[in-house]
Enzyme design. Structure first.
Site, PDB file in Angstrom:
ATOM      1  N   HIS A 126      -0.948  -6.060  -4.528  1.00 23.34           N
ATOM      2  CA  HIS A 126      -2.233  -5.393  -4.360  1.00 23.34           C
ATOM      3  C   HIS A 126      -2.392  -5.133  -2.863  1.00 23.34           C
ATOM      4  CE1 HIS A 126      -6.539  -4.649  -4.779  1.00 23.34           C
ATOM      5  NE2 HIS A 126      -6.424  -4.706  -6.107  1.00 23.34           N
TER       6      HIS A 126
ATOM      7  N   TRP B 196      -6.454  -7.537   1.562  1.00 26.01           N
ATOM      8  CA  TRP B 196      -7.304  -8.431   0.769  1.00 26.01           C
ATOM      9  C   TRP B 196      -6.510  -9.643   0.318  1.00 26.01           C
ATOM     10  CZ3 TRP B 196      -7.808  -3.240  -1.793  1.00 26.01           C
ATOM     11  CH2 TRP B 196      -8.877  -2.502  -1.275  1.00 26.01           C
TER      12      TRP B 196
ATOM     13  N   TYR C 274      -2.916  -0.483   2.740  1.00 23.73           N
ATOM     14  CA  TYR C 274      -4.067   0.422   2.634  1.00 23.73           C
ATOM     15  C   TYR C 274      -4.430   0.895   4.041  1.00 23.73           C
ATOM     16  CZ  TYR C 274      -5.454  -0.399  -2.288  1.00 23.73           C
ATOM     17  OH  TYR C 274      -5.519  -0.443  -3.657  1.00 23.73           O
TER      18      TYR C 274
ATOM     19  N   GLU D  92      -1.018   8.378  -2.139  1.00 22.10           N
ATOM     20  CA  GLU D  92      -1.578   9.327  -3.112  1.00 22.10           C
ATOM     21  C   GLU D  92      -2.445  10.385  -2.440  1.00 22.10           C
ATOM     22  OE1 GLU D  92      -3.585   7.251  -6.275  1.00 22.10           O
ATOM     23  OE2 GLU D  92      -1.706   6.592  -7.194  1.00 22.10           O
TER      24      GLU D  92
ATOM     25  N   GLU E 233       4.425   3.761  -8.157  1.00 21.41           N
ATOM     26  CA  GLU E 233       3.260   3.055  -8.703  1.00 21.41           C
ATOM     27  C   GLU E 233       2.961   3.567 -10.103  1.00 21.41           C
ATOM     28  OE1 GLU E 233      -0.364   2.579  -6.180  1.00 21.41           O
ATOM     29  OE2 GLU E 233      -1.452   3.048  -8.042  1.00 21.41           O
TER      30      GLU E 233
END
Ligand code: IDC
Length: 676
Positions: A88, A92, A121, A200, A294
């Site tokens: 992930h 985080w 990210y 993306e 993904e």
């Protein structure tokens, strides 16, 4: 959160499907559903790991990857499909919690995973929003762990439309450049690192000549990477990476470049007629190499319902073209795409019950494919153990025709046979190690391992080889053991004497000193077998009435007595052919006035046959039967004569023979009566 934003693509999908359905008579189903993975875990995860040699890790076996046409290939120039696990977001804790060697190793060893994706990210509190240095540490740790474990690792510049509208990676072009400058340089000598330059994009066409499209972005970033390395670079495509086909007319010129497709199987239903699925086929048809960096088996939000059937159709397509895949995502976050149940707080070494539907399906998918992987050459590692010291594929198949017939072309199968059967059967699989010889040679090993042959192979691999122990050419048992379970039988037992005296023993235990001794202990002594020239049971028994009284017909007790006491007392244990000092007392009564063992056994052939060397048995027979039958057991006493001679006795004792014998013993002898 993202559901609304998927409407466009979902609407297009439905529309396209309708158009297709109306315009085409037959929509061919995807070929090859051989691997229709279940959502129920088909394997047992125990949380264990393997100690793989570097050469047996995914990277060790496949080396640096390259692109050839539409295919990803390994260093042997074979098509190669990565089985990837995506973390992930690593800004985080759901992402970085699982950055550990243990977690990656669990994925490698029990989940069939060969590659890790690190989603960096860019926004959402990520790399450009304050977390760069923490994320750098995590990236570098993750690459280190993956590298140590021989796994591939994909560094993903995770541009992601979380706030709606469009997502153009050019918006972070300068940050992206310095990011890839840093990591391409840092990992320029790493053959296992791959770079994904934009996760993306949305509403950003592949090419429109504006200089603000994906093509321009890629042309800005890839040269930065190529300054240092020709590692695989994967470029995102428009509409959440659903349009790799768009690339076809303006393919990039850099080698080892691939293009992304992402799907979520409950939103993008696998099969012809689905827009994304068709885009992949179009891309492939036009020579665009595709990688799925993904995907999820739920809906595009990463949550919601599952569609396993659809996911399996996607996997079939990927299998046909060897397309690598990375499943979203390793965490216990409470959403459908998480591999782990939200109740699972383990960070590694997960066991079966920890896995969600996604996790279970994902393991099934990987393990099925792993099992079918063809080794690139003869293998010697099985379940994490390297058998190279005792196993050589060519030797094994050439030595045994049955092995050649079945496994002549099957490296892994031959090794598996060797490990699961061959070793037990004592088969030889390398010129330098013959388990029979090894066993013959070393008494220390035999006393530890007995007939458990695999233990000898194991010992040689772990110690014997290093200790330079001899493992060939010894055809007879050396230093045969005489001790078992701490007891030394050498006073009554010698391996070579035993197997040479008894042909059945030779046949069964000719090379098995432990087995022979066990036989001697469990049966041989009971059966009165001779285990050594200097100890003969019959002789020992004949010679000693004290022992006969103590042990009777318990043969084994005589051997044990000799070992513990008799030997020290220098008792005679050979050459005594007849019973010495035969007993005459039975149940406290001394029968010597009417009974003599030698007389009794010589007079009656049946008695001799049965009790020839058994004074206790003969006396018992005499007392319980012989007297009733009027048998004579001493020259001094004949019952018929005794009876005939004395009328007073006949009056008192009548016809009961036994009473005459007993009378003589207690009175008649003293009264000087004549009983001859
Ligand atoms: C999702 C996560 C979710 C997180 C969210 C943040 O599953 O826990 O809150 O990101 O934006 C993608 C993206 C990927 C998404 C995933 C599911 O690449 O970042 O993860 N998804 O929505 N594309 C399609 C689906």
């Amino acid at each position: 959160m993202l559901k609304g934003k998927r409407v466009t693509s979902r609407f297009v999908s439905i529309l396209m499907a309708l158009v297709m359905a109306l315009s085409m008579v037959v929509i061919a189903p995807p070929k090859d559903t051989a691997f229709a993975a279940s959502a129920t875990l088909q394997y047992t995860l125990t949380g264990s790991t393997k100690n793989l040699a570097a050469s047996e890790t995914p990277y060790g076996k496949h080396g640096k990857l390259h692109v050839d046409g539409i295919y990803l290939k390994d260093s042997h120039n074979e098509k190669y499909q990565l089985r990837g696990a995506s973390l992930h977001g690593i800004q985080w804790d759901v992402g970085y919690n699982y950055i550990s060697k243990e977690a990656f190793q669990s994925l490698r060893d029990e989940w069939g995973v060969t590659a890790i994706r690190l989603p960096v990210y860019v926004t959402q509190g990520g790399y450009t929003e304050g977390a760069a240095s923490a994320m750098d540490t995590r990236i570098q740790n993750a690459v280190k762990y993956a590298t140590d474990l021989g796994m591939y690792v994909l560094i993903d510049w995770h541009v992601h439309d979380a706030y709606g509208g469009s997502c153009n990676p050019n918006s972070w072009k300068s940050q992206s450049k310095s990011f890839f400058e840093k990591y391409a340089k840092m990992y320029k000598s790493y053959g296992n690192v791959l770079f994904e330059i934009c996760n993306e994009p949305v509403n950003t066409p592949w090419y429109n000549g504006s200089g603000n499209d994906l093509y321009s972005y890629a042309n800005a970033i890839i040269p930065v990477i190529r300054k240092y390395t020709d590692a695989i670079v994967i470029v995102g495509t428009n509409t959440w990476s659903q349009q790799p086909d768009e690339v076809a007319d303006h393919k990039l010129s850099y080698k080892n470049t691939m293009y992304t497709v992402h799907f979520y199987s409950a939103t993008h239903i696998g099969g012809d007629g689905n827009w994304v699925y068709d885009n992949v086929k179009k891309a492939l048809n036009k020579g665009v190499p595709v990688m799925c960096t993904e995907f999820g088996v739920c809906d595009a939000s990463g949550n919601g319902s599952y569609n396993i059937d659809s996911a399996n159709k996607w996997m079939s397509l990927f299998d046909q073209y060897g397309i690598s895949y990375f499943c979203w995502q390793l965490s216990n976050k409470n959403e459908s795409s998480s591999y782990l149940k939200s109740s699972c707080s383990k960070r590694s070494k997960w066991t079966s019950g920890d896995l969600s539907t996604t996790g279970s399906w994902f393991v099934n998918v990987n393990r099925e494919r792993e099992a079918k992987e063809k080794p690139s050459g003869p293998v010697t590692v099985y379940n994490g153990v390297d058998y190279a010291r005792v196993f050589n594929f060519n030797y094994y198949v050439n030595k045994y025709s049955d092995i050649k017939r079945v496994f002549g072309n099957d490296y892994a199968g031959a090794l598996k046979h060797f490990v699961t059967s061959g070793m037990k059967e004592g088969r030889q699989a390398i010129a330098t190690f013959d388990v029979k010889s090894y066993k013959n040679k070393y008494a220390d090993l035999r006393s530890k391992f007995g007939n458990d042959l695999p233990k000898y192979y194991d010992h040689y691999m772990k110690y014997g080889y290093a200790e330079k122990r001899v493992a060939t050419g010894v055809t007879t048992v050396q230093n045969p053991i005489t001790k078992l379970n701490g007891v030394d039988y050498s006073k009554v037992y010698d391996f070579n004497f035993y197997i040479n005296k008894y042909s059945d023993m030779k046949r069964l235990f000719g090379n098995d000193d432990v087995g022979a001794l066990q036989h001697f202990i469990n049966n041989g002594m009971k059966e009165g077998r001779q285990g050594k020239a200097s100890f003969e049971l019959s002789s020992y028994k004949n010679a000693y009435s004290d022992l006969r009284k103590a042990f009777g017909s318990n043969n084994k007790a005589y051997y044990l007595h000799y070992m513990s006491t008799g030997y020290k007392e220098k008792r005679v244990a050979t050459g005594v052919k007849t019973v010495k000092n035969p007993i005459t007392v039975y149940n406290g009564v001394d029968y010597s006035r009417v009974y003599n063992f030698t007389y009794y056994t010589n007079k009656y052939s049946d008695i001799k046959r049965i009790y020839g060397n058994d004074d206790i048995g003969a006396l018992k027979h005499f007392v319980t039967c012989g007297m009733k039958e009027g048998r004579q057991a001493s020259a001094e006493f004949n019952v018929a004569h005794y009876k005939a001679r004395y009328a007073d006795l006949r009056r008192n004792l009548g016809n009961d023979n036994v009473k005459y014998y007993m009378h003589y013993i207690s009175n008649g002898y003293k009264e000087h009566r004549d009983a001859r």
